[in-house]
Motif scaffolding. Structure first.
Motif, PDB file in Angstrom:
ATOM      1  N   MET A   1     -51.757  77.235 139.970  1.00 55.27           N
ATOM      2  CA  MET A   1     -52.399  76.175 139.220  1.00 55.27           C
ATOM      3  C   MET A   1     -53.744  76.690 138.716  1.00 55.27           C
ATOM      4  O   MET A   1     -54.542  77.208 139.485  1.00 55.27           O
ATOM      5  N   ALA A   2     -53.999  76.548 137.419  1.00 54.12           N
ATOM      6  CA  ALA A   2     -55.243  77.021 136.832  1.00 54.12           C
ATOM      7  C   ALA A   2     -56.378  76.058 137.159  1.00 54.12           C
ATOM      8  O   ALA A   2     -56.202  74.844 137.189  1.00 54.12           O
ATOM      9  N   LYS A   3     -57.533  76.657 137.408  1.00 55.88           N
ATOM     10  CA  LYS A   3     -58.705  75.848 137.699  1.00 55.88           C
ATOM     11  C   LYS A   3     -59.324  75.358 136.395  1.00 55.88           C
ATOM     12  O   LYS A   3     -59.512  76.127 135.463  1.00 55.88           O
ATOM     13  N   GLN A   4     -59.627  74.086 136.312  1.00 59.57           N
ATOM     14  CA  GLN A   4     -60.265  73.473 135.148  1.00 59.57           C
ATOM     15  C   GLN A   4     -61.775  73.467 135.363  1.00 59.57           C
ATOM     16  O   GLN A   4     -62.243  73.062 136.422  1.00 59.57           O
ATOM     17  N   THR A   5     -62.519  73.940 134.397  1.00 62.81           N
ATOM     18  CA  THR A   5     -63.970  73.886 134.491  1.00 62.81           C
ATOM     19  C   THR A   5     -64.516  73.141 133.288  1.00 62.81           C
ATOM     20  O   THR A   5     -63.879  73.066 132.242  1.00 62.81           O
ATOM     21  N   GLY A   6     -65.683  72.619 133.416  1.00 67.06           N
ATOM     22  CA  GLY A   6     -66.313  71.892 132.322  1.00 67.06           C
ATOM     23  C   GLY A   6     -67.330  70.922 132.862  1.00 67.06           C
ATOM     24  O   GLY A   6     -67.361  70.621 134.059  1.00 67.06           O
ATOM     25  N   ARG A   7     -68.147  70.422 131.971  1.00 64.60           N
ATOM     26  CA  ARG A   7     -69.173  69.467 132.356  1.00 64.60           C
ATOM     27  C   ARG A   7     -68.562  68.096 132.563  1.00 64.60           C
ATOM     28  O   ARG A   7     -67.643  67.709 131.866  1.00 64.60           O
ATOM     29  N   GLN A   8     -69.101  67.391 133.490  1.00 63.52           N
ATOM     30  CA  GLN A   8     -68.714  66.014 133.714  1.00 63.52           C
ATOM     31  C   GLN A   8     -69.922  65.137 133.430  1.00 63.52           C
ATOM     32  O   GLN A   8     -71.048  65.562 133.543  1.00 63.52           O
ATOM     33  N   GLY A   9     -69.683  63.927 133.049  1.00 62.69           N
ATOM     34  CA  GLY A   9     -70.768  62.996 132.824  1.00 62.69           C
ATOM     35  C   GLY A   9     -71.144  62.818 131.366  1.00 62.69           C
ATOM     36  O   GLY A   9     -71.919  61.946 131.033  1.00 62.69           O
ATOM     37  N   ASP A  10     -70.658  63.668 130.474  1.00 59.04           N
ATOM     38  CA  ASP A  10     -70.965  63.544 129.052  1.00 59.04           C
ATOM     39  C   ASP A  10     -69.940  62.704 128.300  1.00 59.04           C
ATOM     40  O   ASP A  10     -70.094  62.463 127.113  1.00 59.04           O
ATOM     41  N   VAL A  11     -68.902  62.306 128.965  1.00 57.91           N
ATOM     42  CA  VAL A  11     -67.834  61.541 128.322  1.00 57.91           C
ATOM     43  C   VAL A  11     -68.282  60.096 128.154  1.00 57.91           C
ATOM     44  O   VAL A  11     -68.777  59.471 129.087  1.00 57.91           O
ATOM     45  N   THR A  12     -68.122  59.572 126.934  1.00 64.42           N
ATOM     46  CA  THR A  12     -68.418  58.166 126.683  1.00 64.42           C
ATOM     47  C   THR A  12     -67.185  57.507 126.088  1.00 64.42           C
ATOM     48  O   THR A  12     -66.342  58.175 125.477  1.00 64.42           O
ATOM     49  N   THR A  13     -67.068  56.243 126.268  1.00 61.40           N
ATOM     50  CA  THR A  13     -65.980  55.482 125.656  1.00 61.40           C
ATOM     51  C   THR A  13     -66.577  54.302 124.907  1.00 61.40           C
ATOM     52  O   THR A  13     -67.649  53.792 125.263  1.00 61.40           O
TER      53      THR A  13
END
Length: 125
Positions: A1-13
Motif C-alpha cells: 500500500m502506497a503512503k499518501q502524503t500532503g498537507r491537511q487543514g487547507d481543504v475548504t468546502t
C-alpha cells in the motif's frame, strides 16, 4: 500500500446549492425508478447562443464555470441569470431553455438518472 502524503487543514468546502425544487420553484417529486446512473457533462456555449426548448426527465444540477447563462421558463416566461461561480437546480418535466448574450459560458451539469434514460428531451416549441 502506497503512503499518501500532503498537507491537511487547507481543504475548504462550500455548499453551492441545496434545494428540493428547481430554479423556477417547481418541486422535485421523485427520482427515476431503477439502478441509479449519474452523468456529469461539461457544456461550452458560445456567445449569442439560444439553446432549444427542452425538458429533463430526471433531477440535475449545474455549476457555471465561466460566463453567464440566462434561464427561461416556457410556461411562465420567468428568467434567471446565473453567473460564473453560481450553481442551480434544473427543472424536471417542464419546458425551459438557456441562452448566452455577450460572453460564452462553460457549465458542468450532473444528472441523477438511470441507465438508458435520455438526459434531455427536445420540445416542439
Amino acid at each position: 500500500m502506497a503512503k499518501q502524503t500532503g498537507r491537511q487543514g487547507d481543504v475548504t468546502t462550500e455548499k453551492l446549492v441545496q434545494s428540493d425544487c428547481a430554479w423556477n420553484g417547481s418541486p422535485y417529486e421523485s427520482y427515476p425508478q431503477g439502478r441509479p446512473q449519474l452523468t456529469v457533462m461539461k457544456m461550452t456555449i458560445p456567445a449569442h447562443t439560444l439553446l432549444p426548448w427542452h425538458s429533463h426527465p430526471m433531477p440535475n444540477a449545474a455549476y457555471i464555470i465561466s460566463g453567464q447563462l440566462i434561464l427561461e421558463d416556457k410556461q411562465t416566461g420567468n428568467t434567471r441569470v446565473v453567473k460564473a461561480g453560481m450553481a442551480f437546480n434544473e427543472s424536471t418535466g417542464e419546458i425551459h431553455r438557456g441562452y448566452t448574450t455577450e460572453q460564452p459560458a462553460e457549465v458542468v451539469i450532473t444528472y441523477a438518472g438511470v441507465a438508458g434514460m435520455t438526459l434531455s428531451e427536445p420540445s416542439a416549441y
